[in-house]
Design a protein around this motif. Structure first.
Motif, short mmCIF file in Angstrom:
data_model
loop_
_atom_site.label_atom_id
_atom_site.label_comp_id
_atom_site.label_asym_id
_atom_site.label_seq_id
_atom_site.Cartn_x
_atom_site.Cartn_y
_atom_site.Cartn_z
N SER A 193 1.74 -5.07 -1.23
CA SER A 193 0.95 -4.17 -2.08
C SER A 193 1.82 -3.23 -2.90
O SER A 193 3.04 -3.21 -2.76
N GLY A 194 1.14 -2.42 -3.73
CA GLY A 194 1.86 -1.40 -4.48
C GLY A 194 2.20 -0.20 -3.60
O GLY A 194 2.98 0.67 -3.99
N GLY A 195 1.60 -0.11 -2.43
CA GLY A 195 1.92 0.96 -1.49
C GLY A 195 1.39 2.32 -1.91
O GLY A 195 1.83 3.35 -1.40
N GLN A 196 0.41 2.35 -2.82
CA GLN A 196 -0.16 3.64 -3.21
C GLN A 196 -1.20 4.06 -2.17
O GLN A 196 -2.04 3.26 -1.75
N GLY A 210 0.25 -10.96 4.63
CA GLY A 210 -0.85 -10.80 3.67
C GLY A 210 -0.59 -9.65 2.71
O GLY A 210 0.56 -9.30 2.43
N VAL A 240 -4.46 0.44 1.45
CA VAL A 240 -3.40 1.10 2.19
C VAL A 240 -3.99 2.30 2.93
O VAL A 240 -3.82 2.45 4.14
C1 LIG Z 1 -0.39 -7.10 -5.03
C2 LIG Z 1 -1.24 -6.10 -4.30
C3 LIG Z 1 -1.13 -4.75 -4.61
C4 LIG Z 1 -1.89 -3.81 -3.91
N1 LIG Z 1 -1.68 -2.49 -4.12
C5 LIG Z 1 -2.35 -1.56 -3.40
C6 LIG Z 1 -2.05 -0.18 -3.53
O1 LIG Z 1 -1.14 0.22 -4.27
N2 LIG Z 1 -2.79 0.70 -2.80
C7 LIG Z 1 -3.79 0.30 -1.95
O2 LIG Z 1 -4.43 1.13 -1.32
N3 LIG Z 1 -4.05 -1.03 -1.76
C8 LIG Z 1 -3.34 -1.95 -2.46
N4 LIG Z 1 -3.57 -3.28 -2.25
C9 LIG Z 1 -4.56 -3.67 -1.22
C10 LIG Z 1 -3.98 -3.53 0.19
O3 LIG Z 1 -2.67 -4.04 0.21
C11 LIG Z 1 -4.83 -4.30 1.19
O4 LIG Z 1 -6.16 -3.87 1.07
C12 LIG Z 1 -4.39 -4.09 2.63
O5 LIG Z 1 -3.02 -4.35 2.78
C13 LIG Z 1 -5.21 -5.01 3.53
O6 LIG Z 1 -4.63 -5.02 4.81
P1 LIG Z 1 -5.24 -5.96 5.93
O7 LIG Z 1 -4.43 -5.76 7.12
O8 LIG Z 1 -6.70 -5.73 6.01
O9 LIG Z 1 -5.09 -7.43 5.35
P2 LIG Z 1 -3.78 -8.29 5.10
O10 LIG Z 1 -2.57 -7.45 5.00
O11 LIG Z 1 -4.07 -9.21 3.96
O12 LIG Z 1 -3.62 -9.11 6.45
C14 LIG Z 1 -4.48 -10.16 6.80
C15 LIG Z 1 -3.66 -11.06 7.73
O13 LIG Z 1 -4.55 -11.98 8.38
C16 LIG Z 1 -3.80 -13.13 8.65
N5 LIG Z 1 -4.73 -14.23 8.95
C17 LIG Z 1 -5.63 -14.82 8.12
N6 LIG Z 1 -6.28 -15.79 8.78
C18 LIG Z 1 -5.80 -15.82 10.06
C19 LIG Z 1 -6.08 -16.60 11.21
N7 LIG Z 1 -7.00 -17.59 11.20
N8 LIG Z 1 -5.38 -16.36 12.36
C20 LIG Z 1 -4.46 -15.36 12.40
N9 LIG Z 1 -4.16 -14.60 11.33
C21 LIG Z 1 -4.82 -14.81 10.17
C22 LIG Z 1 -3.00 -13.34 7.38
O14 LIG Z 1 -1.88 -14.18 7.59
C23 LIG Z 1 -2.63 -11.91 7.00
O15 LIG Z 1 -1.34 -11.55 7.44
C24 LIG Z 1 -2.82 -4.25 -2.92
C25 LIG Z 1 -2.95 -5.62 -2.63
C26 LIG Z 1 -2.15 -6.53 -3.30
C27 LIG Z 1 -2.25 -7.98 -2.95
#
Ligand SMILES: Cc1cc2nc3c(=O)[nH]c(=O)nc-3n(C[C@H](O)[C@H](O)[C@H](O)COP(=O)(O)OP(=O)(O)OC[C@H]3O[C@@H](n4cnc5c(N)ncnc54)[C@H](O)[C@@H]3O)c2cc1C
Length: 431
Positions: A75-78, A70, A375
């Motif tokens: 992400s940008g990793g900031q 996901g 992040v």
């Molecule tokens: C292009 C981009 C740039 C970004 N840049 C920044 C930045 O520079 N700085 C910053 O602070 N934030 C940034 N963000 C936001 C940040 O990356 C996210 O808020 C953060 O990574 C969210 O992490 P998470 O673990 O909550 O969700 P995610 O990393 O989205 O993980 C959710 C996971 O749930 C899994 N999943 C979904 N449904 C199911 C299911 N039914 N069963 C099992 N698994 C499931 C998915 O496969 C996924 O791997 C960016 C986001 C993007 C897309």
């Protein structure tokens, strides 16, 4: 450049090419019983898993695809201050005591992330060189002045910069002024995610990949059973950490989020001369228009630039050409550089622009909705989710019931129209 890019970005994402290797994992193929099941193997779920495993709680993570599939691997990793909102708005929403506790959490987010990385020896290229947000006009500068004053009153060094100071720190010209936060920085987001998994496994957590959760069932005895295609786990607590990749598994949850897309492009490693001109202080940088543009270097001197994206998961050459064009408008020196990597993913937006820690039912809790700041905030949310299991009284993050987006099924059209409107306003402001 190929016309379309795969949803997992594995071919063209910089992070896929440069991350530490993922720990070995298998998919769930049997029946188990554990204290906690975490759905989603991104940085929120894996941070929660690491905290729980360090506490000695038995925990299993179920990830539908691969670790970091996901936003966490794209992400940008900031690593920024936790939220987009200022202290006054937070106190208004949560009241003085809870609001102030949340403000302290937000202010400490970058330092907490970097010390957590050091404490757990996570190999993810952490850099704490500060963050600059440039204001394109006097209206934005005024908003930044208010934000700086509010945060400074709470002890946060969110400093105002004038136009010359912005140019000195970033090498960019034409900004009216801006903000500087010294504690912010960057990391390698996919390495961070994989290293969290490695650390959690070492502490006794179990992680199953290619294990999409297809059903959830609550039994009379306050136990949950979580089903994948080939196995199931019974547990007391389920933590839902699916953020922008939330599907219809938990009724009504998807409607609390709108997944907008953001796309990034990364240059070839820049020459020393260019690096002295573009972000010479190696800060992370955000061009604060209505449609923001964000910049950082990776460890090899590639400049990574992020922008808003289209409302689809398969990206096209045109999407990335737009990012490059905007990047060159800020740094004309980039005109002739080669761009080696392109990728993108879903950013989960919420109605009030705040993340939520939401108890959906006894033993079923979701933490998500970071509005582009996940992040840092996802790291903090992972800890808070673990605290809801270990010691709810000590939970750092207030629980809330998020509002749903009305007419959610039309969100793609709504976002596309909004983006066009914001782009037009940015353009008019620049005339
Ligand atoms: C292009 C981009 C740039 C970004 N840049 C920044 C930045 O520079 N700085 C910053 O602070 N934030 C940034 N963000 C936001 C940040 O990356 C996210 O808020 C953060 O990574 C969210 O992490 P998470 O673990 O909550 O969700 P995610 O990393 O989205 O993980 C959710 C996971 O749930 C899994 N999943 C979904 N449904 C199911 C299911 N039914 N069963 C099992 N698994 C499931 C998915 O496969 C996924 O791997 C960016 C986001 C993007 C897309």
């Amino acid at each position: 450049m190929p016309k379309e890019f795969p949803i997992d970005g594995s071919r063209d994402a910089l992070w896929m090419a440069t991350a530490v290797s993922a720990p070995d994992t298998v998919s769930l193929s049997h029946e188990l019983s554990r204290d906690v099941v975490i759905i989603g193997g991104g940085l929120t779920g894996l941070n929660a898993a690491l905290h729980l495993a360090r506490n000695g709680t038995s925990v299993a993570v179920l990830e539908a695809a691969t670790l970091g599939f996901g936003a966490s691997g794209r992400s940008g990793g900031q690593v920024n201050l936790g939220l987009n909102l200022g202290p006054a708005a937070l106190i208004e929403k949560f009241g003085k005591a809870t609001g102030e506790r949340l403000i302290d959490l937000i202010i400490s987010t970058p330092d907490q992330v970097f010390s957590w990385i050091a404490e757990n020896q996570l190999r993810c290229d952490p850099v704490q060189n500060g963050w600059v947000q440039g204001a394109a006009d006097k209206h934005q500068l005024k908003a930044q002045q208010a934000m700086s004053a509010e945060y400074r009153a709470h002890g946060c060094e969110l400093t105002l910069l004038d136009a010359d100071a912005i140019s000195e720190r970033t090498g960019a010209y034409g900004f009216t002024g801006g903000l500087y936060c010294a504690s912010a920085g960057s990391l390698h987001p996919l390495s961070y995610t994989r290293e969290l998994a490695r650390a959690a496994l070492t502490r006794g957590a179990e992680i199953y990949t290619n294990s999409k959760v297809s059903g959830l069932e609550q039994s009379a005895s306050q136990q949950w059973r979580v089903y994948t295609g080939k196995g199931s786990i019974s547990c007391r607590h389920v933590l839902v950490c699916t953020n922008g990749y939330t599907d219809s598994l938990v009724s009504g949850l998807k409607q609390k989020l709108v997944p907008v897309r953001s796309v990034l492009a990364a240059t070839e490693p820049l020459s020393d001369t260019l690096r002295q001109q573009v972000l010479p202080k190696q800060v992370t940088f955000v061009d604060k228009r209505r449609l923001i543009l964000y910049f950082r270097y990776d460890r090899d001197g590639r400049l990574c630039v992020g922008d808003h994206g289209p409302m689809r998961d398969h990206f096209r050459a045109d999407d990335f050409n737009a990012v490059k064009k905007r990047a060159v408008a800020v740094f004309p020196q980039l005109e002739n550089v080669k761009w080696d990597y392109h990728w993108g993913g879903r950013v989960a937006m919420t109605k009030d622009t705040l993340p939520f820690l939401y108890q959906i039912a006894p033993g079923l809790t979701a933490g998500m909705g970071y509005n582009g700041r996940g992040v840092g905030m996802g790291t903090m949310m992972g800890k808070a989710l673990a605290q809801t299991v270990i010691d709810p009284e000590k939970c750092d993050f207030p629980q809330s019931k998020p509002n749903r987006f009305l007419m959610h099924k039309f969100h793609s059209a709504g976002v596309s129209m909004t983006v066009k409107w914001l782009a037009l306003r940015d353009h008019l402001d620049s005339l």
